[in-house]
Structures are given as structure tokens and as C-alpha cells.
Scaffold this active site. Structure first.
Site, PDB file in Angstrom:
ATOM      1  N   ALA B 240       0.901  -1.235   0.043  1.00 25.50           N
ATOM      2  CA  ALA B 240       0.023  -0.044  -0.045  1.00 25.50           C
ATOM      3  C   ALA B 240       0.766   1.162  -0.144  1.00 25.50           C
ATOM      4  CB  ALA B 240      -0.746   0.215   1.076  1.00 25.50           C
ATOM      5  N   HIS B 241       0.311   2.341   0.056  1.00 29.31           N
ATOM      6  CA  HIS B 241       1.061   3.681  -0.245  1.00 29.31           C
ATOM      7  C   HIS B 241       1.904   4.042   0.906  1.00 29.31           C
ATOM      8  CE1 HIS B 241      -3.144   5.611   1.179  1.00 29.31           C
ATOM      9  NE2 HIS B 241      -2.880   4.858   1.867  1.00 29.31           N
ATOM     10  N   ASN B 242       2.838   4.662   0.721  1.00 26.28           N
ATOM     11  CA  ASN B 242       3.991   4.896   1.892  1.00 26.28           C
ATOM     12  C   ASN B 242       4.595   3.899   2.628  1.00 26.28           C
ATOM     13  OD1 ASN B 242       1.639   7.435   1.545  1.00 26.28           O
ATOM     14  ND2 ASN B 242       3.763   8.437   2.075  1.00 26.28           N
ATOM     15  N   SER B 260       1.617   3.069   5.025  1.00 23.51           N
ATOM     16  CA  SER B 260       2.707   3.574   6.048  1.00 23.51           C
ATOM     17  C   SER B 260       3.351   2.554   6.542  1.00 23.51           C
ATOM     18  CB  SER B 260       1.848   4.542   6.805  1.00 23.51           C
ATOM     19  OG  SER B 260       1.311   5.684   5.900  1.00 23.51           O
TER      20      SER B 260
END
EC number: 2.3.1.191
Lengths: 347, 347, 347
Positions: B240-242, B260
Site C-alpha cells: 500500500a501507499h507510503n 505507511s
């Protein structure tokens, strides 16, 4: 395409009741029928819908007795369900009956391709690839070098087949599936990094296999990852290198099978099941969705569930107790208190 | 390609025993060897196969003493295993050694591309993209605007790299993987609907990363989703993002890592593991397949298992008791009965 | 693209503090800001970074009082967070604002396409397809025959939409997603093989739906698989045939929903959740990641967790006891011993 009730009745060797000239252009469930649609009534449970449906034509059994007026034109046949199945199959064949070669596509001069093919635009057929007759290669399909494909094979848009893989007859592969990517093999180095182990085997899909969309089947390190005749794989499944799956096994979506595991014939797996590597699964085993299978299964025809997977009934019984665990703990606390008191009393 | 035993012996600095003129055209395991194949014997456990194999040529150790007649031509070397590894690597390099630019492909006039490239038909290279030397871009790959790619990178058919992403040297990405799609970020509105949060970051893959087929790595909301040097990702993984994944971490198929989360170096994850967002995982942690990780792991080098993940041994012990739960419950019932009687007796 | 602090201040109706001529070309978090980047400070927790950031320009609230010197140029606005959101949205729109038709692409002569489109190279638009205005069709997208697509739709590279499917307005579909592949339906034969059940329905995505990369949504056997208005699906999700998902439901990555299940509105599912087929899920239900849902949920707005899924709090309580199971078993053993002794004593 548009047909009259009369056309369809002739095809099914049926009898028209009502307006034979009414036309239909799509198929629908009787409870969802709209004007211009053809439906059927086989299960008496749904008879109520016959009197309210907006379908223009309904296929019914010869022996059906009407209990109210019907707006739709009826076609009476011996067996409404099988008659409708025939139509459904024909409808689908018609829908998917593409022919011809669209441009631009890429066919390597050394590739051998059969007759009666559909090859969509932007499809790629590599060096020394061989493709049988009556195949449908949709747009943006990638068939790499030295791939062999049988007859009557359908590859939907965006399928990739890596070099050297072998696809049998009557195979269907849905969009985005990847056949023959590298197995996940790395040798650890003393500094913590990894060196890739070359994956030089291939994947073999035998006849009548169906592979769902975005499913991935890795090539063997050496030798072949083999999917036997009649296996049906749903979407987003992972099949690792050197796995073998026995004939007529059916696997639901998002299941993953680790390297070198051998699955028997006529096995059924639910969705999101995971199998560790290097195990063997007996024929006709069944696995509930989300099972985690960490050992070989040697006895045929048993049902399994849970992580780690145990016999289905045992899993059910354990799950029931798990839901009562907080209460059980309280009962143990209580027992301990009482026993303390009893011990005091008995001293 | 076809080689004689003599050719191969020269290459490996070995000694031929038998017919040096016999030819081979493929590699095989010794137990699966067929005429025309080259195999090796390193592990004494497999020596039996040396006397029955149909392989035409077998590489063996100098010190091997034959105990029965052998049909195959032998090549004696110092270390049969590493000699075979050399051939396997060379074979693979040969197989994958495509060069040249196939037409039609799309290369934006502003794109900068290196030398010694393979660019397959229907590959797309967008505006301001930069591609290093000696890369292999297979057919139907999509490299969007402003993507930067290093040297010796292989992108198999159907890979997509969204705009602004950065790919290091020696990276391999398998078919259907998606690098840089939008992170899953939505702000709730009072009426229950959601407004998309723009995802303007990118993805960075450092050197020596390998990404499996149909794996997805989302771009950061802002900043970068980072996959550090030497990370190996199997098929159908979700990043997923980050997220940031530390160097030389290895992750098996169908695992998912939420937004994250920071994963350390040299971590090993089995298949179908799930990590919640915004946690940190210490270096050298190991997670059993299907673990569900809901908290940060601060101590390095520990093994974890289960949902929620607990230390591996604790999970094993709990699983053993879970299988005995129905029996345990009966024992508690029994204890309560006995105690009722004892209490009556003691009153 | 490059802007001065003055340009941006004008756009945001703000006040410049410092050098208005300094230029920025990217957006960054304040703690990651580099020269040439624009950042913002809204949360007082991050104020420390204002005095150390290398960002060239920082947007701050009007009422912020500086407690140390600041290197960056400041732009003061009423609400720094919403001002930055506006920029972020504009930045993204600019990035994704492609127009025009790249060649070669394939547009069937019978297809109807709107105005202000971007159609990338190697995109395929089939017979009788209809595409609205202001859509972005990236390279290698496959839109099959008779597909209908609304206005303002974005299909990223490698999306496949099978024939007859219907896509609403403002829909975003990420790379590799497959819409409309065959449902997984097979009728068993007496010899253990299976016959494919034709899947003649379609998929309908209503307005404002977003679909993540490599997600698969199967067509209905008959009728439609329906994803209602405003649903957000993450990556690698499996939606089986005849599923219906209610408006504004949000589903995280790698979740799978089995055939004919109906999910309500405003439901939230974590990642790797599995739902069996033919169940109904009430509105506003929430499911923790990795839940396995085997029964219908009739009460609205409840949280669920575990396999099989139970109320969230009950799952939490059971998990706590599971971690103590080995100890509990010992306590039961101990109780049994004591009771044996007590019984002896009382005899």
C-alpha cells in the site's frame, strides 16, 4: 441479433402459445425479464413470476398448467431447463465467435498458426510459437517464444504466456492471467543478500483447463509445473513452481499453493486457502475457504478446515468452544476458588 | 542450440568419459533426463539414477566412483553442482538475451533510451521517460510519463509503471505487476460518500529488486513508497501507499502490507500474511504464512505466527490446545459436577 | 511546471512573507521538503519542522506565530490544510490531463466515442462500444464489444472490460483490473469432470466507483454483477458472479466476495476478508482484516472479526484467552489432581 418466438420454437422443436411474431434480443431470469427478453420456467417455485414477468417470451414445460392469464408468448417444450441451456450455450458461442486477424498484431515469421483463428489487434505471437486451429487470441495477448498451444483455445485480453510453455486443447484463460513467470527461488548470500536461482523449466496446462483472471502460474525451476486435464482455477490464484495439480480439481479464488506441492485429482478448495510447499494432497480431498494446510493429506475424500487445517468436524467443534472461551475461563477461576475453600475445609 | 559433450567439457574445464560427440539441447533433472538432455549428479542420494537415466550427458564430481555401467557420457569436474549452476545461468541468459526494437512500439520523442535495449512490439514509453542501457522491455509494457529506469532492467509483458516512478538497476518485474497505482485514500463526507484524496507521490524500487507477476505497489500520497535494495517480492502481493520495505527482505505470494507500515531489513514473510497500517517491523523478523500482524515488532530476529500474530512457539502451543478444546470443555463440565457433589458431601 | 511563491499566493488569495520570486516545482511533506518544493503546516505538532525544513515555500495559517527564524518563504492563508488540498488536487489534475488520440490504437468503425478524450496507443475499442466525453483511456486498455462507458471515466493501462459491461460516470479503474470475466460456474459430470456453465450476464459499475489495480469482477451467470454508486475497491480484490455491493461501501485489498452475496451500503471491509456465497450483509457493517464471514449479517452497523466472524468484542476476548490456553490447560490438570485427592479424602 433478434429472433421471433416462432424462430426459437422451431429451433427447440416446441409449440408456440400466443404471438409467434414477437421478437427477443436477450436472455433473462424470469423475475428480471424485460420487454424483448426471453426467459424460462423450470422450477415450480418460480411459477408466480410467470404471471407478472415482462419477458416477451417464456419457455415452459409441456405439462405446465396455467392458473392465471399470461402476458408473454409461451414456447412449450419437453424440458424447459435443458432447452434454455441449449440456447444459453448457443448465445455464448455466438457472442464469442470472433474470426479473422485484426491489424496491427505481431506474428513472428517463424510462428506456425492454425486455421479459423481470431487474433486481436496488439496481440503478440513470438518466435517458433505454434498455435492450433480455431483458437481465439484476444487483443494485447502475449504468447512468447516457443510456446505451443492446442486447438480451440481461448486467451482473453492481456493474458501472458512466457516462453516454452505448453497449452493443451480447449483451454480457456481469462484476462491478465500469467502463465510461466519465474518461480520464487533465491539462494542466500553471507551478506544477507540473495542470488536468483535461474528458473529454466516451463508450465504445462493439459486439455480442458480453465484459468481465471489475474491468476499466476510459475514455471518450474527445472522440469514442469503441471495442471492436469480438466482442472478449473478461479481468479487471483497463485500456483508456485513445480506444483502439480491432478485432473478435475477445482480451486476457488485467491488460493495459493506453494512450491513443489502435489495436489490430487477431484480435489475441491474454497477461496483464500493456503498450502505450504513440498506436501501431497490425496484425491477428492476438500478444503474449506481460508484453510491453512501445513501437512500432507494421505487419506482420500476427507474434508478439512482451519489454520492449521484439521478435519472439518473437529474444526467446527473447536470453533464452538472458542466462542465460549471467556466463559470457560471464568468457570475455571470459579472452580479454583471453590477448591481452595474445600481444601481449607478438609484440612 | 545444440552442443556436444566435448563442447561443454571444454567450457567447464572437465574431462569427458564416453562419447564426446553426443549432442544435447536441453537441461533436465537426472531422474527426468531424456535423450538429448544434459544433467548432473551432485547429491550421492541420487546416484541410483545415474545408472538408469536416459540423459545423454551427465556432469559428475571428479571423485565419483562408479558401481555399475553407465549409458550416458560423463563429464567429470571438481564440483558438479556449481558447474551445472554455471550452465543453467548461461542457458537462461541465452534464452532471455533479446535485442532490438520491434515495431510497432510507442516511444515518445522526448523519452531518453539507452543502448543495447530490447523493446517489444506494443510497448509504450511515455513523455520524458528515461531508460538505461541493456534493458529488456517486453511487449505490451507500459512505462508512463517521467518514469526513470536504470540499467539491466527486465520488464516482462504487460507490466505497468505509472508516471514519476523510479526503478533502479538490475531490477526484474514480472508480467502484470503494477507499480505506482493510486494509494487507497478517501475522505468521508457527511452524506456517507467519499472524496478521493489525490495521490501525488511515487514508488521507488532500488537496485536488485525482483517483483512477481500481478503484484501491486501503490504510489505514496506524498513522498515515496520505497522498496529497498535486494528486496524480493513474489506474485500477487499488495504493497500500500507510503510503505517502506528494508533491504533484502523476502515476501511470499499474496501477502498484503497496509499503508505507511515500515518493514525492516532481511525480514522473511510467508504467503498470505497481512500487516495493518502504520506499524514498524524490526529487522530479521520472520512471519509464518497467513499471519495477521496487528502491532509493531520491536525486537529483532523473532519468529511470529497466527492471527493476531504472537511468538511462533506460543502460537504452536495454543494451536495444540485448540485442537483439544472440546475435550477440555468436557473435563471442566466433569469437574463442576464432581465439585457440586463434594460440596454437598462437605456440608 | 514551475511556479513562484507569488503565483501560488495569488491563486490561494494569501499573503507572501519572504522572497515572492522563489520558485517551486513539486509538493512535499514539511519534514521531507527539499529545495524547489512547496509544503504546508497545519498541525501544530509539526511546527518544529517549519524551522528546519528545506522546502522553498510553506503554506501556513494566518494566525501562526513564529518562535524562531524561518528560511522558507511563507504564504499565509485562512486554512493551510484546505489550501494545500486545493493545490494537490490541481497538481494531480494537471498530471493526468492527457488529451488526444495516440497511434496506433484500434477503434472499431461501429464504436461511438465522445469528445475531449485521451486514447493511448495500443488501446482497443471493440464493436458497438460507446464511450462518453472527457474519458482517459490509457495505453493497452481493452474495451470489448458492446461495452458502454459514461463521461469523465479514467481507465489506466492494461484494464480489460469484457463485452456487454456498463461503466457509469466518473469511474476510475486502475491498471490490470478485469471487469466482466466469466463467473466460476461448472456442472459436475458423473465421471468427475466438469462442464462449463455459460456466463451470459454482465457487470455494471455505477457512477463514482473506483477499482484498484489487478482487481477482478466477474460477470453474472445471468443478469448483472452490480457495484453501486460510490463504491471504492482497493487492489487485488475478487468479486464473484452475481454479487451486489451497496453504495459507498469501501473494501480493502485482497478481500474476496463469493457468488451471489449482497453487501449493503456504507459497509467497511479490511484487507484479506473472505465472504462465502449467497449471504446478505447489512448496511454499515464493519469487518476486521482477515475475517472469514460465513453467515448473513442482519443487524446494521455492527463490527465483526475472526474466522468464522463473530462480534468484534467477542473475538477480542476469545483471542486473549487463546493466548492463555496452554496455561489454562495446566490449571485444569491441576484441578483434576486436587479433586482426585479430595475425593480420596472424602471417601
Amino acid at each position: 441479433m433478434q429472433f421471433t418466438a416462432q424462430d426459437i420454437s422451431l429451433l427447440l422443436n416446441g409449440t408456440v402459445e400466443g404471438d409467434g411474431a414477437v421478437t427477443v434480443h436477450q436472455l433473462a431470469k424470469i423475475e428480471e425479464g424485460t420487454e424483448g427478453s426471453l426467459s424460462f420456467l423450470a422450477n415450480p417455485k418460480y411459477e408466480q413470476y410467470l404471471y407478472t414477468t415482462n419477458a416477451s417470451v417464456v419457455i415452459v414445460n409441456n405439462d405446465l398448467q396455467l392458473t392465471a392469464p399470461v402476458k408473454a408468448t409461451l414456447i412449450r417444450v419437453e424440458n424447459a431447463y435443458s432447452a434454455f441451456s441449449v440456447l444459453l450455450e448457443q448465445y455464448n458461442t455466438f457472442k464469442l465467435n470472433k474470426k479473422g486477424i485484426e491489424q496491427p498484431c505481431f506474428i513472428h515469421p517463424s510462428a506456425q498458426i492454425g486455421t479459423d483463428l481470431y487474433i486481436g489487434a496488439f496481440a503478440y505471437i513470438g518466435q517458433d510459437a505454434k498455435i492450433g486451429n480455431n483458437c481465439k487470441i484476444y487483443p494485447n495477448v502475449n504468447i512468447s517464444d516457443n510456446v505451443t498451444i492446442g486447438d480451440n483455445v481461448t486467451l482473453f485480453s492481456g493474458v501472458t504466456i512466457y516462453f516454452d510453455c505448453v497449452i493443451g486443447n480447449n483451454v480457456i484463460i481469462h484476462s491478465g492471467a500469467v502463465i510461466g513467470s519465474d518461480g520464487f527461488g533465491f539462494a542466500p548470500n553471507p551478506d544477507g543478500s540473495y542470488t536468483k536461482v535461474a528458473q529454466i523449466g516451463n508450465v504445462i496446462l493439459e486439455d480442458d483447463v480453465e484459468v481465471g483472471s489475474n491468476t499466476t502460474i510459475d514455471r518450474a525451476t527445472m522440469g514442469s509445473t503441471i495442471i492436469r486435464k480438466g482442472v478449473k482455477l478461479d481468479n487471483l490464484i497463485q500456483i508456485a513452481h513445480n506444483v502439480e495439480i491432478g485432473a478435475n480439481t477445482v480451486i476457488a479464488a485467491q488460493t495459493g499453493i506453494s512450491g513443489s506441492t502435489k495436489v490430487g485429482e477431484n480435489v475441491i478448495m474454497g477461496g483464500q486457502v493456503g498450502l505450504v510447499g513440498h506436501i501431497t494432497i490425496a484425491n477428492r480431498s476438500q478444503f474449506q475457504a481460508q484453510s491453512g494446510v501445513s501437512r500432507s493429506v494421505t487419506e482420500e475424500g476427507k474434508k478439512w478446515a482451519g489454520t492449521p487445517a484439521v478435519p472439518y468436524n473437529a474444526n467446527m467443534r473447536s470453533n464452538v468452544v472458542i466462542s465460549r472461551l471467556p466463559e470457560l475461563e471464568k468457570r475455571i477461576n470459579e472452580l479454583e476458588k471453590i477448591i481452595q475453600e474445600l481444601k481449607k475445609g478438609s484440612q
